[in-house]
Design a protein around this motif. Structure first.
Motif, short mmCIF file in Angstrom:
data_model
loop_
_atom_site.label_atom_id
_atom_site.label_comp_id
_atom_site.label_asym_id
_atom_site.label_seq_id
_atom_site.Cartn_x
_atom_site.Cartn_y
_atom_site.Cartn_z
N MET A 145 77.56 -12.81 80.34
CA MET A 145 77.74 -12.57 82.00
C MET A 145 78.79 -13.37 82.31
SD MET A 145 77.34 -10.89 84.94
CE MET A 145 75.96 -9.78 84.77
N TRP A 148 82.43 -12.68 80.97
CA TRP A 148 83.04 -11.40 81.74
C TRP A 148 83.45 -11.48 83.08
CZ3 TRP A 148 85.42 -7.92 78.72
CH2 TRP A 148 84.97 -7.81 77.40
N ALA A 149 82.61 -12.29 83.66
CA ALA A 149 82.82 -12.68 85.24
C ALA A 149 84.08 -13.46 85.05
CB ALA A 149 81.59 -13.38 85.81
N TRP A 154 85.89 -10.58 88.36
CA TRP A 154 85.44 -9.44 89.15
C TRP A 154 83.98 -9.92 89.92
CZ3 TRP A 154 85.22 -4.54 85.41
CH2 TRP A 154 86.73 -4.30 85.28
N GLU A 155 83.76 -9.43 91.05
CA GLU A 155 82.41 -9.84 91.71
C GLU A 155 81.32 -9.52 91.07
OE1 GLU A 155 80.37 -8.85 96.18
OE2 GLU A 155 82.29 -8.04 95.64
N ARG A 156 80.17 -10.45 90.91
CA ARG A 156 78.98 -9.97 90.40
C ARG A 156 78.00 -9.66 91.43
NH1 ARG A 156 75.08 -13.89 86.80
NH2 ARG A 156 73.23 -12.47 86.52
N ARG A 157 77.37 -8.35 91.09
CA ARG A 157 76.55 -7.67 92.16
C ARG A 157 75.30 -7.48 91.29
NH1 ARG A 157 80.31 -2.95 95.17
NH2 ARG A 157 81.95 -4.47 95.75
N ALA A 165 73.02 -6.12 85.85
CA ALA A 165 73.77 -6.51 86.65
C ALA A 165 75.24 -5.86 86.61
CB ALA A 165 73.94 -8.26 86.65
N LEU A 167 79.62 -6.09 87.48
CA LEU A 167 80.77 -6.73 87.69
C LEU A 167 81.67 -5.59 88.23
CD1 LEU A 167 81.47 -9.08 84.75
CD2 LEU A 167 80.65 -9.67 86.99
N ARG A 176 83.74 0.40 86.52
CA ARG A 176 83.10 -1.26 86.70
C ARG A 176 82.48 -1.47 85.62
NH1 ARG A 176 78.22 -0.38 90.93
NH2 ARG A 176 76.97 0.96 89.68
#
Length: 242
Positions: A145, A148-149, A154-157, A165, A167, A176
């Motif tokens: 995680m 890749w973030a 990209w924003e993690r949600r 989770a 991205l 996404r």
């Protein structure tokens, strides 16, 4: 690096499943290239974000991710610095594996900017492929995680479900990432469709040659295409450009 477009690749040992995916997505097939190995699934409107590749006859069907960037060598350098391993490189293309073993490509951006609109089917439901699920063994999940973030920016949600989770990149991008924690096995990628009528959409896919693997009522159904490659139809409102 900045991700300017995202493509999902269906890698298959034959062309057998291509008519299925054309029917599922409402696309048409481009001319073949690369000695017949590659083709693009062309949407009725918007820019293409799905492609097919014929791989070795002994290989299992799978999927992989292409990230389109302005400067491929620079992006590849960033990926290697974060722990990715380079597999192959040529002008405009670098193939890598993430720390957990997810195969992905960095490719030169070709100006794509308009994501395809969802297709409304005769059964009344609309659907679109809009998510690439990165399936990560539990032992590697947190580090993957973070990789890749950091790579995508990209924003993690968070998800309502444990072990999942998201991205999310720029709203103009067609897909996404969903990072899914799996118990064991090798890391990989599968495609997810968003749909506002899962039961009708699953029935349509089965009629085209898919088989149901499991149903999670109210959330998603996992299916296999005619080659046995798993993918999901998820109960989410398909996102248009408007």
């Amino acid at each position: 690096m900045r991700v300017l477009w995202v493509t999902g690749f269906l890698d298959s040992p034959s062309r057998e499943a291509e008519p299925f995916w054309l029917a599922v997505t409402g696309t048409t097939l481009s001319g073949r290239r690369g000695g017949g190995a590659f083709a693009t699934l062309l949407p009725a409107d918007g820019d293409a974000c799905l492609r097919v590749q014929v791989i070795g006859a002994s290989e299992k069907p799978k999927a992989h991710v292409d990230l389109h960037v302005a400067d491929v060598p620079a992006a590849a350098g960033e990926a290697r610095a974060l722990g990715a391993a380079e597999v192959f490189a040529e002008e405009g293309l670098v193939v890598l594996r993430s720390p957990a073993g997810v195969l992905f490509c960095l490719v030169a951006w070709g100006g794509q900017s308009e994501r395809p609109e969802p297709v409304r089917w005769p059964g009344g439901q609309a659907s679109v492929v809009d998510q690439l699920s990165l399936d990560i063994p539990a032992r590697d999940y947190d580090a993957e995680m973070a990789f890749w973030a950091e790579l995508t920016g990209w924003e993690r949600r968070a998800s309502d479900l444990p072990g999942f989770a998201f991205l999310q990149g720029d709203a103009s991008l067609p897909m996404r990432f969903l990072l899914q924690r799996i118990g064991s096995g090798a890391a990989g990628v599968h495609l997810d469709l968003a749909c506002d009528g899962v039961d009708a959409e699953v029935e349509r896919h089965v009629g085209l040659g898919a088989s149901v693997v499991r149903r999670v009522p109210g959330d998603w159904t996992t299916l296999r295409d005619p080659l046995g490659r798993e993918y999901c139809v998820t109960g989410r409102a398909p996102r248009g450009r408007g």
